[in-house]
Design a protein around this motif. Structure first.
Motif, mmCIF file in Angstrom:
data_model
loop_
_atom_site.group_PDB
_atom_site.id
_atom_site.type_symbol
_atom_site.label_atom_id
_atom_site.label_comp_id
_atom_site.label_asym_id
_atom_site.label_seq_id
_atom_site.Cartn_x
_atom_site.Cartn_y
_atom_site.Cartn_z
ATOM 1 N N PRO A 39 0.818 -1.223 0.000
ATOM 2 C CA PRO A 39 0.000 0.000 0.000
ATOM 3 C C PRO A 39 0.847 1.266 0.000
ATOM 4 N N GLY A 40 0.374 2.258 -0.703
ATOM 5 C CA GLY A 40 1.045 3.544 -0.752
ATOM 6 C C GLY A 40 0.101 4.568 -1.347
ATOM 7 N N ASP A 41 0.161 5.787 -0.873
ATOM 8 C CA ASP A 41 -0.777 6.812 -1.313
ATOM 9 C C ASP A 41 -0.388 7.383 -2.667
ATOM 10 N N LEU A 60 -6.500 3.560 -7.217
ATOM 11 C CA LEU A 60 -6.532 3.790 -5.777
ATOM 12 C C LEU A 60 -7.198 2.613 -5.081
ATOM 13 N N GLU A 63 -7.256 0.999 1.092
ATOM 14 C CA GLU A 63 -6.413 1.413 2.222
ATOM 15 C C GLU A 63 -5.522 2.604 1.880
ATOM 16 N N GLU A 64 -5.671 3.177 0.705
ATOM 17 C CA GLU A 64 -4.802 4.266 0.256
ATOM 18 C C GLU A 64 -5.556 5.594 0.176
ATOM 19 N N SER A 128 5.160 8.125 2.395
ATOM 20 C CA SER A 128 3.809 7.552 2.394
ATOM 21 C C SER A 128 3.267 7.262 1.003
ATOM 22 N N CYS A 129 3.888 7.812 -0.039
ATOM 23 C CA CYS A 129 3.323 7.719 -1.386
ATOM 24 C C CYS A 129 4.078 6.717 -2.251
ATOM 25 N N ARG A 130 3.350 6.087 -3.152
ATOM 26 C CA ARG A 130 3.991 5.194 -4.118
ATOM 27 C C ARG A 130 4.045 5.812 -5.514
#
Length: 268
Positions: A39-41, A60, A63-64, A128-130
């Protein structure tokens, strides 16, 4: 850009106004899938009327979190390189139009930060982000700051897409992008005509994903390049037919060879 469509009435992504080319839509999908191992935002800086945001929203997961930041045409002085660009955005870009377009494809809006991208530094958690898409200001100073924010919030094995990295009327974007490559540890993954895709981690797994995808396509070609000794790939459109083969050769061959291909014929 497509013909202007009333906000909220588009039924396909191509009907949404914007400059999001088909080849970049493909690369977004490939790299979003490649970053989805955990998971990643998702984060977009500059959304115009939602064309790329709509595609990002398709990837999306529950959980993101997906965050979009834009001025939506308000208080835009100094953020665009030309006066006519500023006037155009003020006339066409509103938050209401973006929201209507996005909700035509998704049930819920992303988190919207209505303001300058500098606000993101305190709103988005580190690592936090992908996937981060940068398509906001066109000045060097702002673009450099946006890249710094991306570096902070992007996890090590995430991808950043930088728009207009080679567009002639926004040289500040190119300056900030390549500065990040040579002084901030950013490692290019691949290049399209419009966007630079890069990571602060290992680019090889992402390049492998792009190659695997392109191998199954007859309309895309991957060309191998190097930047300061590091491999990077260009992804371009394959053009069918004899003229297409010639144009493709001009894209891929070294300059000394391509010059020979375009040298005019002389009569005898």
């Amino acid at each position: 850009m497509t013909t202007q469509t009333a906000p909220g009435t588009a039924r396909s992504l191509n009907e949404v106004p914007g400059w999001f080319r088909a080849i970049d839509q493909d690369l977004f999908r490939v790299l979003l899938d490649a970053t989805a191992t955990e998971p990643g935002d998702l984060l977009e800086m500059g959304c115009y009327l939602g064309k790329s945001a709509i595609l990002l929203g398709e990837h999306l997961r529950a959980e993101e979190t997906f965050t979009v930041c834009d001025l939506f045409g308000v208080e835009s002085h100094g953020l665009y390189s030309r006066r006519d660009t500023l006037a155009f955005y003020r006339q066409t870009l509103t938050r209401e139009a973006f929201e209507a377009n996005y909700l035509a494809f998704h049930e819920n809006l992303p988190v919207i930060v209505h303001g300058r991208t500098t606000a993101l530094a305190s709103r988005i958690e580190r690592d936090s982000c992908r996937f981060v898409h940068i398509d906001a200001s066109r000045t060097y100073e702002d673009m450099s700051g946006d890249i710094d924010i991306a570096r902070s919030v992007l996890r090590k094995h995430g991808v950043v897409a930088i728009d207009d990295y080679r567009t002639e009327h926004v040289p500040g974007v190119a300056a900030a992008a390549w500065e990040a490559v040579f002084t901030k540890g950013l490692r290019p993954v691949c290049l399209s005509a419009a966007k630079l895709y890069a990571t602060w981690g290992d680019p090889e797994p992402f390049q492998r994903a792009v190659r695997s995808w392109a191998a199954d396509r007859v309309d895309r070609v991957v060309a191998d390049e190097k930047i300061d000794g590091d491999p990077v790939i260009r992804v371009i459109n394959a053009i069918p037919g004899p003229r297409g083969a010639r144009r493709l050769a001009l894209e891929l061959l070294p300059p000394v060879v391509s010059r020979a291909l375009v040298r005019p014929k002389t009569g005898r």
